[in-house]
Write an enzyme that holds these catalytic residues in place. Structure first.
Site, PDB file in Angstrom:
ATOM      1  N   ASN B 258      15.959 -32.515 -14.367  1.00  0.00           N
ATOM      2  CA  ASN B 258      15.105 -31.343 -14.380  1.00  0.00           C
ATOM      3  C   ASN B 258      15.429 -30.622 -15.670  1.00  0.00           C
ATOM      4  OD1 ASN B 258      13.789 -28.952 -14.084  1.00  0.00           O
ATOM      5  ND2 ASN B 258      15.037 -28.209 -12.378  1.00  0.00           N
ATOM      6  N   GLY B 259      14.464 -30.525 -16.525  1.00  0.00           N
ATOM      7  CA  GLY B 259      14.718 -29.858 -17.797  1.00  0.00           C
ATOM      8  C   GLY B 259      14.029 -30.575 -18.910  1.00  0.00           C
ATOM      9  N   MET B 503       4.499  -7.283 -40.794  1.00  0.00           N
ATOM     10  CA  MET B 503       3.049  -7.448 -40.923  1.00  0.00           C
ATOM     11  C   MET B 503       2.594  -8.885 -41.192  1.00  0.00           C
ATOM     12  SD  MET B 503       1.852  -4.568 -40.114  1.00  0.00           S
ATOM     13  CE  MET B 503       0.105  -4.643 -40.490  1.00  0.00           C
ATOM     14  N   CYS B1139       7.462  -1.763 -42.205  1.00  0.00           N
ATOM     15  CA  CYS B1139       7.484  -1.252 -40.835  1.00  0.00           C
ATOM     16  C   CYS B1139       8.907  -1.128 -40.317  1.00  0.00           C
ATOM     17  CB  CYS B1139       6.706  -2.176 -39.910  1.00  0.00           C
ATOM     18  SG  CYS B1139       5.118  -2.682 -40.569  1.00  0.00           S
ATOM     19  N   CYS B1144       6.926   4.342 -42.894  1.00  0.00           N
ATOM     20  CA  CYS B1144       5.492   4.121 -43.090  1.00  0.00           C
ATOM     21  C   CYS B1144       4.832   5.399 -43.611  1.00  0.00           C
ATOM     22  CB  CYS B1144       4.858   3.704 -41.773  1.00  0.00           C
ATOM     23  SG  CYS B1144       3.103   3.425 -41.898  1.00  0.00           S
TER      24      CYS B1144
END
Lengths: 483, 1525
Positions: B258-259, B503, B1139, B1144
């Site tokens: 599982n994995g 950005m 940012c 700003c």
């Protein structure tokens, strides 16, 4: 970027100038260099924007954030290198550029922009504190290039081409190198030693200067093409816009350039004969035209001790703030007050807008005595006279500073058979090539009347075009065939 | 038995699966049918962890492994006169054969021949009786024929299993060699119609493509009473695809998994590379039958099984093999026994870890066990009964076991093994089994005698220090830009960290760039999303390792001291001095050979020159190995005016793959000495393509020069070096961990990248196996770019370095979409409502004829439909409803900017997005003017900030953010100084306390976990809010999307790599993920191919800017569209990209009140923008002939990529037009492939996902507490629950939150009493007023998002085990809890109270990573903790009863301090413990209270430094309090 919060801590400090009373007494520059700490503080206001609108606003693409940072770090030598990477003559633009960069600075949205022009000037003057270092090319090509005209466009392209290893000859019609820089701009705005220093540097870089050569007469355009692998025309846009009204021919009515050139020559030590001398001393002067040249006429007239100066502008008086339809980062269409305007104390200088000159009246000796004018208003994009608003301005010197209409077409331009556009400017491609192979055009000759900064940018752009052309097979075929 | 072939953007290599698994074993009573039945019961109980695709009756597969049921086979065969030998003296080969009778006969013939070849005896075939009726139609169609072959033993008993292994391998090889596979040329791909599920004398596997509960309906054998076994191993599969693949069902021969194995490609490559050295006495010449060891096209689990299988057959014991392949974290574990460390260290030189989240169960028929990977990210829990039954499974409660029968209960811990020896009838502890294996050989001695550490080598004078002129020339020749120096290197050297940016990325793709761009930039990093979790390399550093070994390996089948004769480096970055040591070293077995990697500068045929150079390097490398070199140094030191450097990545990958092909790769280590690599991404690529270590010499030289010139603030040269290396190390760890990889040795050669814009002719020979779906440039262009860079250094006059312009726009720099022109014209357009200005903006973005930036910029529209008059087209006001703004949190942007977007979107009926970080309740109600500031989309991100029931019920859409474009696979951090009062309020945290967002969701480690979270969220909102899942584009995202659709998400968002407004490391913004065009097209194609598209809404975002962008996205399959930067620009953003600095200047990305006051945006601006976009889109729709957007979705035929005429004269690198020339090599066929004959209804969302809540137990509960909901006073209810009842209480919590708001009800208004084993997410989001008591135990995610409720879980009264020694709740309990209380009379699993921000809780012991990322609340632990306690804990308090006095060693001291409790603390703890006793009758609690005076002294207080500071500053000074008192 040195200080991310610099713009919040430091307010803009405009360039300092000597007091009016003092500066109108001489012809020298009156700018006071900022103290190093002040300069750094002003540079710290630059935010190193992700999109530096200033950099776009500058026709040269000056790397403004980069040299602002270097100035902030106190690395003026590096700043100079960065500045000269894009600008051949920062000492000139640092003095006479209207600084579209500052208009588009992000801090100009709601605040006051970084003092970019002042910083540029400081970097440039730092350079001038010691002699300019020539940068001759390490390799020479065997190509010869003629640059006709030695204004900013001609000089910039000549310097670029010489540094690329070509043999460059600058041909100037006047007796001194510099074109409009030399005789159009008053010394109090830019002292002429600046041009001389550059000329020295360029000589050391391999440029040969020839003055008093009237290309078109001798050598002729064709001769020029035969002798050189490429020709750069940087003739400027020297044909002034005239005022076709009654009385234009009277004595005492002159083009601004005639007036300004004489004064520049006097400052340079030339003898200007009394007959034909145009002087404002003791006169009532009217300057027609509200632009930079008009402003130079105002400053020159004041220094010549005019009795009064009136500056008239056809367009309405601009507002003090931007119109909403003219937002940042566009060039703001607002009222500008130049240093020359500051020098006109109340009563001495008067500025008036929305005025159309109708007629110039003269006395019996056919010397101008008054100017008849009428108020106008804008209506649907057209200029209309306001009924019953005519008035008269007594005056004895009228200076026409209404701009330029393009290159002088007679002579070389006609001789080479260059294709002209509707406005009479020489047609050229992005690389500067004209309709005649091997002939390139740089600056106002093809752009039309513009700024020094555009002229330098054009000179550089066209130099690249010439360089590419010389490197291509086409150029060598041409040169061989031409020889 | 086949997956479809690669088709369009679908590639079967991307398939993932995850699942539920378990086993039952009998310790004492021997084989029984009861064990088999119990195994089958487990399968039934785990069915919610499996999945089904379009055909709900088919399922993804299930299976069971048993001991050979001898009595049964004897009985059934005797009817057919086959006499079986004694048990153990025969083998059973369980075969899947062809449905074609002719082929089947041939297959059987071959198999029999092989048995005889190996001198064993064929006893006969048995048809396995099956009932097809239980299968779904798809499974039925593809069902193979099941037969068993019985093989009598002729070989010695000891070797019989090995012989059977050899038979199986040879049979497989001969069948496919002789008969080939069936290939009808259809999409289905070549079908392998022969498969051996098992072949053993001990075990037999029954498996196939069916729902787990139907397996004994299909295999009738399983119902027979005499089918007996002492063990049963079972598995239920959840696959991302829905294709019928019988052979991919688990269990395999030895394991079930599982994995996910993240490092698969590297493991496969390295296994392949080792094959030539493999030799074994036991296999002799037969070894040829085994190659390739890893069968191509197998899944990750199948590949792992292949290796396990092989190594076990080679003679190692099964636990030994598991320890080798999936080692625990050992490098940083000082407390590990020395012999075990030595074992791991020794084996690390033999084989790299198979890394990734894995719960593995394994058996050889006698031993049966389970192990977890080092991170322990998959659950495994066990119960041992009085009678000797052992049950282990993904969940508790999979079998009904009476409480009084339970002897012990527990969970498997990270890296640990749980082993049952059925022969000896006992459980073998992890310690015992590992000690035994680790002491089989003197591993420690072997290492001491052979391994050499770099630090041990004698120091030599540093050889190189370049003169300035040479350095500058090299910088130019290797394409250094000033940004590289100033933005990257100087920052790294100064701060020891990669620089940050904001950005997103709007620059041209490498293949579209005019600049002669570095080859590194053509590669994009891949990252984990959904199917496996990324790791937090900072807070969970204990599992990470950068230790690299360089040198030659030996024969994997042997165990000799010689095999660890390697050179060990602490990390793969070699300083110039380090490399000098290396080259000077004169130690036997470590001969280094330098291979120059340059090529002749020939401009007439650059490709040939480059190819020649590569060939020469490869040939020299090969020869050097023959001559005895064990370390190859690929070096470009030899560049000069006539020799340009081969791009170092190309040289490395070429040599690596050449040596693999020649079988020499593992005989040497590769070191790259190059001037080219400088940033983290470069290093990662070199290591990912085979470099063992890298010496970026020019970067070091450049840093030295900058330091000397004073360009690096305040560091000396050696600190600068260290900082740079530190930044690279951190960056490497980050890149590895975003893929979920812990060790550099598994990352080494794992090729976890995809190329964008490289031709197959480059990929296939040099970057073998790398995805490159658009084709692209070949050696010619690569060579020309290399030559152009070289010319800058060696052919031109010395000049200033290139400006770069990648991180910040420059006139002469890289091209961007956001330019002064586009920003200015957009702002003018929206402010003045000026359509002409919008046109200017749109054409600046759309018209890329002058310079390409994006893939879509290369496409044109075409249509054969008649144009439609514009007024007949769906109006703009309808279209804008499909628009959304991007996820930007209040915190990353200012309140003004955030609310501006929300108001605008609510006005037009679109959707704004909260981003990570909650939302103020004040925004849930309309303002007086009718505006609504509520965000329609509420994000559920990994930190769960402010994710309360009330928040969830106030959403139209809940978006689970699995990844974000700016930094997929990474977490984030909001530093304390930015956490204002207001932000802390919406995030339910403490002002001034740092908030960390973990890289993974700690409740999503795999696809079935995601299904669980989706289920939880649908419960809370009662299904009213849509649940969407945000993925980032990368190759394979389509397959993940299919899995997400199967997990019942309502919408899937594909985000481009380039989007993202948040602050991120620059290298993440630039180098991870791919453009949305690719991801969206892939998602659409794979969803359509799977028939899943109509169930989900497909959304897209990432640098969408114009109507044309929307049109392209719609045609590629998107129905909804997200925009982030453009609406911000409309609001005034001018792309400062600062940012992250809080500066700003336009008041958007800042919390500074002075700057916020400058915000000039208005909702109208945003509204205007979206209407402009819609109108532009309508014009395109008119032209293409679509009346509605819905019609347009998925009509990919309307997109073409026109052939681009080559420019005349052709451009050169660095000139305008070069990008276009490169771009002409791109092939968009796969992207623009239209699905074959699909109904338009199948191209977009036309139906709803099935209702998951129909069976929710909460529904009956709600009916019973109706009185309270109708405000008629308190009520209570009692229920019996099982592990299938998941998210108990969540539906009710949502009801209460909807009706009663954030305040909820008075405490204890609704009392629920449950008994049994609760399913996952018990008590999730329970709100104030709800008290839930459970007698029994619970699985993972108890109290997730607890929002004020009270939980109490106690063991059944009848139980006899010691509560505080046994596990009562699973992993990740109280994740993101914001308030409330919880009491657990027993131990909890890993990550207890992770990201708790306000709940108070008492528990009696916890596993690893307790209180991780906690930001508030109080945790009292009455017992021991696991390792790494309090990692990333920035707030709240924990009190730990330090029973064994060793707590401080298990605590991560990074952010917290430990101190004794003072009186005030004591009182607080006592109060909680008293409530604990009252609610759970805890014996432990009672004992402690009885001796409180003594007990109190043993409590350790865990207090984060920052929290302490904040508390101190908020608390009134002591004197003042006293005075007041």
């Amino acid at each position: 970027m040195g200080d991310p919060k610099g713009f919040l801590k430091v307010a803009r400090a405009n360039a300092k100038e000597r007091p009016v009373a003092e500066r109108v007494a001489h012809w020298a520059e009156f700018h006071e260099p900022p103290a190093p700490e002040e300069l750094r503080a002003q540079a710290s206001r630059c935010m190193d924007c992700g999109i530096p609108f200033c950099h776009q606003g500058c026709p040269l693409g000056n790397l403004i954030p980069e040299w602002n940072d270097l100035v902030f770090q106190g690395r003026l030598d590096d700043a100079r290198a960065r500045l000269e990477e894009t600008n051949n003559f920062p000492e000139m633009t640092g003095r006479v550029c209207p600084a579209p960069c500052e208009a588009s600075c992000v801090l100009n949205i709601r605040e006051t922009p970084v003092t970019i022009k002042e910083i540029e000037r400081s970097i440039a003057d730092h350079v001038f504190a010691s002699p300019l270092v020539p940068r001759p090319p390490s390799r020479r090509t065997n190509k010869r290039v003629a640059v006709v005209g030695s204004g900013p466009a001609g000089l910039a392209s000549a310097q670029q081409l010489a540094r690329a290893g070509h043999e460059v000859h600058v041909l100037e019609r006047d007796d001194r190198i510099g074109g409009l820089l030399r005789y159009g701009i008053p010394d109090f705005k830019m002292e002429k030693g600046i041009i001389d220093a550059r000329v020295e540097q360029m000589r050391a870089e391999g440029v040969t200067f020839h003055t008093s050569v009237d290309v078109g007469r001798s050598p002729s355009g064709d001769e020029l093409r035969r002798r050189y692998d490429a020709v750069v025309l940087a003739l400027g846009a020297r044909a002034p816009r005239d005022l076709p009204i009654e009385g234009r021919a009277h004595a005492g009515v002159y083009f601004a350039m005639e007036f300004l050139e004489q004064q520049n020559r006097r400052v340079a030590g030339d003898l200007v004969p009394d007959d034909g001398a145009i002087v404002a001393t003791g006169k009532h002067v009217v300057v027609l035209g509200g632009g930079d040249t008009g402003s130079d006429c105002v400053g020159t007239s004041i220094r010549q001790h005019a009795a009064s100066v009136i500056q008239l502008e056809l367009m309405p008086k601009p507002s003090l703030v931007r119109a909403p339809a003219n937002p940042w980062p566009e060039w703001p269409l607002v009222l500008r007050t130049s240093s020359s305007h500051e020098e006109g104390a109340a009563g001495l200088l008067q500025r008036d807008w929305a005025v159309m000159t109708k007629r110039i009246r003269a006395n019996a000796a056919r010397r101008v005595v008054a100017l008849e004018a009428v108020r106008v208003q804008m209506s649907g994009g057209k200029i209309e006279e306001v009924a019953g608003s005519s008035f008269e301005i007594p005056c004895d010197l009228v200076l026409v500073a209404m701009g330029f209409v393009g290159p002088v077409r007679e002579g070389l331009v006609a001789q080479l058979g260059l294709l002209l556009d509707a406005r009479g400017n020489v047609v050229s491609r992005a690389d500067g090539a004209t309709s005649v192979p091997g002939v390139f055009a740089a600056g106002d000759v093809s752009r039309g009347q513009s700024l020094v900064v555009w002229a330098i940018a054009d000179g550089r752009r066209v130099a690249r075009g010439v360089q590419a052309w010389l490197a291509s097979a086409h150029a060598s075929t041409h040169a061989v065939a031409a020889r | 038995m086949a997956l479809p072939r690669a088709h369009g953007l679908y590639d079967p290599a991307n398939e993932h699966d995850a699942c539920g698994l378990g086993f039952v074993a009998e310790l004492r009573r021997g084989p029984s049918h009861d064990v088999v039945s119990k195994g089958l019961e487990i399968l039934r109980r785990l069915s919610h962890r499996g999945a089904a695709g379009v055909d709900p009756s088919t399922g993804d597969g299930a299976g069971i492994l048993l001991q050979i049921p001898h009595a049964f086979y004897e009985r059934v065969l005797s009817h057919r006169d086959v006499e079986l030998p004694l048990a153990g003296d025969y083998g059973v080969m369980q075969c899947f054969l062809s449905r074609d009778v002719g082929r089947m006969d041939a297959q059987m013939g071959i198999v029999e021949g092989v048995v005889r070849y190996h001198n064993q005896k064929v006893l006969g075939w048995r048809d396995v009786p099956v009932d097809e009726g239980v299968l779904g139609p798809i499974a039925r169609k593809s069902r193979p024929v099941m037969k068993q072959l019985f093989i009598a033993r002729m070989a010695p008993a000891a070797t019989f299993e090995r012989v059977l292994f050899m038979i199986r391998k040879r049979a497989g090889r001969l069948v496919s060699k002789t008969l080939g596979s069936i290939d009808d040329g259809s999409l289905a791909g070549a079908e392998r119609d022969f498969y051996v599920a098992s072949c053993s004398s001990k075990t037999v596997v029954y498996k196939g493509l069916m729902l787990p509960e139907r397996i004994d309906g299909f295999y009738l054998d399983l119902r027979q009473d005499d089918v007996k076994s002492a063990l049963a191993l079972v598995h239920s599969r959840f696959s991302t695809n829905t294709f019928p693949t019988w052979d991919r069902a688990h269990p395999y021969r030895h394991i079930a998994h599982n994995g996910e194995i993240n490092t698969l490609r590297g493991n496969q490559n390295w296994m392949g590379a080792r094959e030539p050295l493999l030799a074994s006495r036991v296999f002799g010449e037969h070894i040829a039958d085994f190659k390739p060891i890893i069968r191509p096209e197998g899944s990750d689990s199948a590949s792992l099984d292949n290796v396990v299988d092989f190594l076990v057959a080679g003679g190692r014991s099964l636990p030994h093999v598991m320890m080798m392949l999936v080692p625990e974290a050992w490098a940083t574990q000082d407390d590990m026994p020395a012999e075990k460390r030595a074992f791991y260290e020794y084996h690390a030189s033999l084989v790299e870890p198979w890394d990734g989240p894995a719960a593995l169960v394994f058996t050889d028929g006698t031993l049966i066990g389970a192990t977890l990977d080092r991170n322990g990210l998959r659950p495994a829990k066990y119960v041992v009964t009085e009678k000797g039954l052992v049950v282990l499974a993904s969940e508790l409660g999979v079998l009904d076991i009476a409480a009084e029968d339970v002897v012990s209960k527990g969970r498997l811990q990270p890296g640990k093994m749980f082993l049952v020896d059925t022969a000896k009838g006992r459980i073998v502890s992890d310690d015992e089994v590992k000690r035994e294996i680790a002491t089989r050989q003197p591993y420690a001695l072997w290492i001491a005698e052979n391994k050499i550490e770099l630090a041990q080598l004698p120091t030599v004078e540093s050889l190189f220090m370049l003169p300035a002129e040479d350095r500058e020339r090299l910088q130019r020749a290797f394409g250094y830009s000033r940004e590289d120096l100033r933005t990257l290197l100087a920052a790294m050297a100064a701060n020891g960290e990669e620089p940050t940016g904001s950005m997103g990325n709007d620059a041209a793709l490498a293949v579209l760039s005019d600049r002669p761009i570095s080859l590194f930039r053509y590669f994009k990093q891949q990252f984990a999303q959904v199917t496996n979790p990324p790791i937090d390399p900072i807070r969970e550093e204990l599992v990470m390792s950068l230790v690299s070994c360089v040198g030659g390996e030996g024969n994997l089948l042997e165990e000799t001291p010689r095999q660890c004769r390697l050179l060990e480096l602490p990390h793969p970055i070699l300083s110039n001095a380090g490399l000098a040591k290396f080259l000077a070293c004169d130690i036997k077995d470590f001969r280094a050979a330098t291979i120059p990697i340059t090529f002749a500068v020939k401009t007439d045929d650059p490709a040939a020159a480059l190819a020649e150079g590569i060939e020469a390097a490869c040939a020299r490398a090969s020869r050097a190995i023959d001559d005895g070199a064990s370390i190859l140094v690929l070096s470009d030191r030899a560049v000069d005016a006539w020799h340009a450097p081969i791009p170092s990545l190309l040289a490395t990958a070429a040599v690596h793959h050449r040596l693999i092909r020649e079988g020499k790769r593992v005989r040497c280590g590769l070191i790259v000495e190059s001037a080219e690599p400088r940033e983290v991404a470069d290093l990662a690529l070199l290591v990912g393509y085979g470099a063992g270590a890298v010496n970026p010499y020019l970067a070091f030289e450049s840093i030295h020069a900058m330091v000397k010139e004073g360009l690096v603030a305040e560091v000396d040269p050696s600190t600068a070096d260290k900082n740079y290396v530190k930044a690279l190390k951190k960056g490497l760890l980050k890149i590895m961990s975003k893929m979920g990889i812990s060790t550099i040795s598994s990352y080494h050669g794992a090729q976890i990248f995809e190329a964008v814009g490289l031709a197959k002719s480059v990929i296939d020979p040099y970057f073998t196996g790398t995805a490159s779906r658009l084709g692209g440039i070949g050696l010619t262009e690569i060579a020309r770019e290399a030559i152009a860079r070289h010319a800058e250094g060696f052919r031109r006059e010395p000049h200033e370095l290139d400006v770069g312009g990648v991180y910040a726009w420059r006139v002469e720099g890289e091209r961007h979409l956001w330019t002064p022109r586009s920003v200015a014209s957009l702002q003018k357009a929206v402010r003045l409502h000026d359509a002409k200005s919008y046109e200017d903006y749109a054409s600046a973005i759309n018209d890329q004829s002058a310079g390409l930036c994006t893939l879509r910029g290369m496409w044109d529209f075409r249509s054969d439909r008649p144009p439609v008059p514009i007024d007949e087209i769906e109006p703009a006001k309808e279209i804008v409803k499909r628009f959304a703004t991007g996820a930007m949190s209040f915190g990353s942007i200012s309140r003004e900017a955030h609310e501006n977007l929300a108001i605008a979107m609510n006005r037009i009926g679109g959707k704004s997005n909260t981003g990570e970080g909650g939302e103020d309740e004040g925004r849930f109600v309309r303002d007086a003017n009718g505006d609504l500031r509520r965000s329609a989309i509420k994000q559920v991100a990994s930190a769960r900030f402010g994710v309360t029931a009330h928040y969830l019920v106030n959403a139209d859409e809940l978006q689970i953010k699995m990844a974000q474009g700016a930094k997929p696979g990474e977490g984030g951090q909001l530093p304390g100084h930015k956490v204002s009062e207001e932000i802390a309020h919406v995030r339910h945290s403490t002002p001034g306390v740092t908030l960390i967002s973990p890289p993974p969701h700690h409740d999503i480690y795999s696809i079935e976990d995601l299904a669980q979270l989706i289920f939880d969220l649908k419960n809370v909102t009662g299904g009213r809010a849509r649940v969407s899942v945000k993925l980032v584009s990368e190759s394979g995202v389509g397959t993940v999307a299919a899995g997400v659709a199967k997990a019942h998400a309502d919408a899937i968002l594909i985000a481009g790599h380039d989007g993202g407004t948040g602050a991120s490391p620059l290298s993440s913004i630039q180098h991870a993920g791919t453009p949305w065009e690719l991801g969206l097209a892939e998602a659409q194609q794979v969803l359509v191919l799977n028939g899943l598209r109509s169930r989900v809404v497909l959304q897209v975002d990432g640098q969408l800017k114009t109507g044309r962008d929307v049109a392209v996205a719609a045609l590629l399959g998107a129905e909804e569209f997200g925009f982030a930067t453009a609406p911000l620009v409309a609001s005034g953003c001018i792309m400062m990209r600062k940012c992250h600095l809080n500066t700003c200047p336009v008041g958007i990305a800042t919390q500074d009140p002075v700057l916020r006051a400058r915000f000039q945006g208005e909702p109208e601006h945003v509204v205007n923008y979206f209407f402009f976009v819609a109108e532009e889109l309508r014009a395109i729709m008119a032209r293409l002939g679509f009346r509605t957007l819905a019609e347009m979705v998925g009509q990919v035929g309307c997109l073409t990529s026109p052939r681009r005429e080559a420019q005349a004269p052709p451009a050169s690198p660095g000139e305008k037009g070069w990008g276009a020339e490169k771009a002409s090599s791109l092939d968009f066929t796969a992207v623009l492939m239209a699905p074959a004959s699909v109904e338009p209804n199948e191209l977009r969302c036309t139906r709803k996902q099935p209702d998951l809540l129909a069976k929710a137990i909460d529904k009956s509960v709600i009916a019973r507490v109706a009185a309270t909901l109708q405000r008629r006073g308190p009520s209570e209810a009692r229920v019996v629950i099982t592990n299938a009842d998941r998210a108990f209480g969540a539906l009710l919590a949502g009801e209460v939150a909807t009706q009663f708001g954030a305040a909820g009800l008075a405490e204890d208004s609704i009392r629920l009493e449950a008994t049994g084993t609760a399913g996952q997410s018990f008590g999730a989001f329970a709100v104030r007023g709800m008290s839930i008591a459970l007698e029994g135990d619970a699985n993972d995610y108890v109290g997730k998002g607890l929002s004020g409720g009270v939980l109490a879980i106690r063991p059944p009264a009848a139980s006899r085990f010691v509560a505080d020694a046994n596990v009562i709740v699973g992993n990740t309990v109280l994740y993101g809890a914001t308030s409330g209380r919880a009491f657990f009379a027993g131990r909890a699993g890993e990550r207890f109270a992770v990201r708790n921000s306000g709940a108070s809780t008492v528990v009696e012991g916890v596993g690893d990573h307790g209180c991780e990322y906690m930001t508030g609340g109080v945790v009292v632990i009455l017992g021991t903790t696991g390792r790494n306690f309090a990692a990333g804990m920035s707030g709240g308090i924990a009190y730990v009863f330090d029973e064994d006095g060793a707590f401080s060693k298990r605590c991560n001291p990074g952010m917290v301090e430990l101190s004794p409790c003072d009186d005030e603390d004591g009182a607080a703890v006592l109060a909680l413990v008293e409530e604990h006793v009252a609610r759970t009758q805890s014996a432990k609690g009672r004992t402690l209270i009885a001796s409180w005076r003594e007990a109190r002294g043993r409590f350790v207080k865990v207090l984060p430094h920052e929290y302490k500071r904040v508390l101190a500053s908020r608390r009134p000074p002591v004197e003042a309090t006293k005075a007041a008192g």
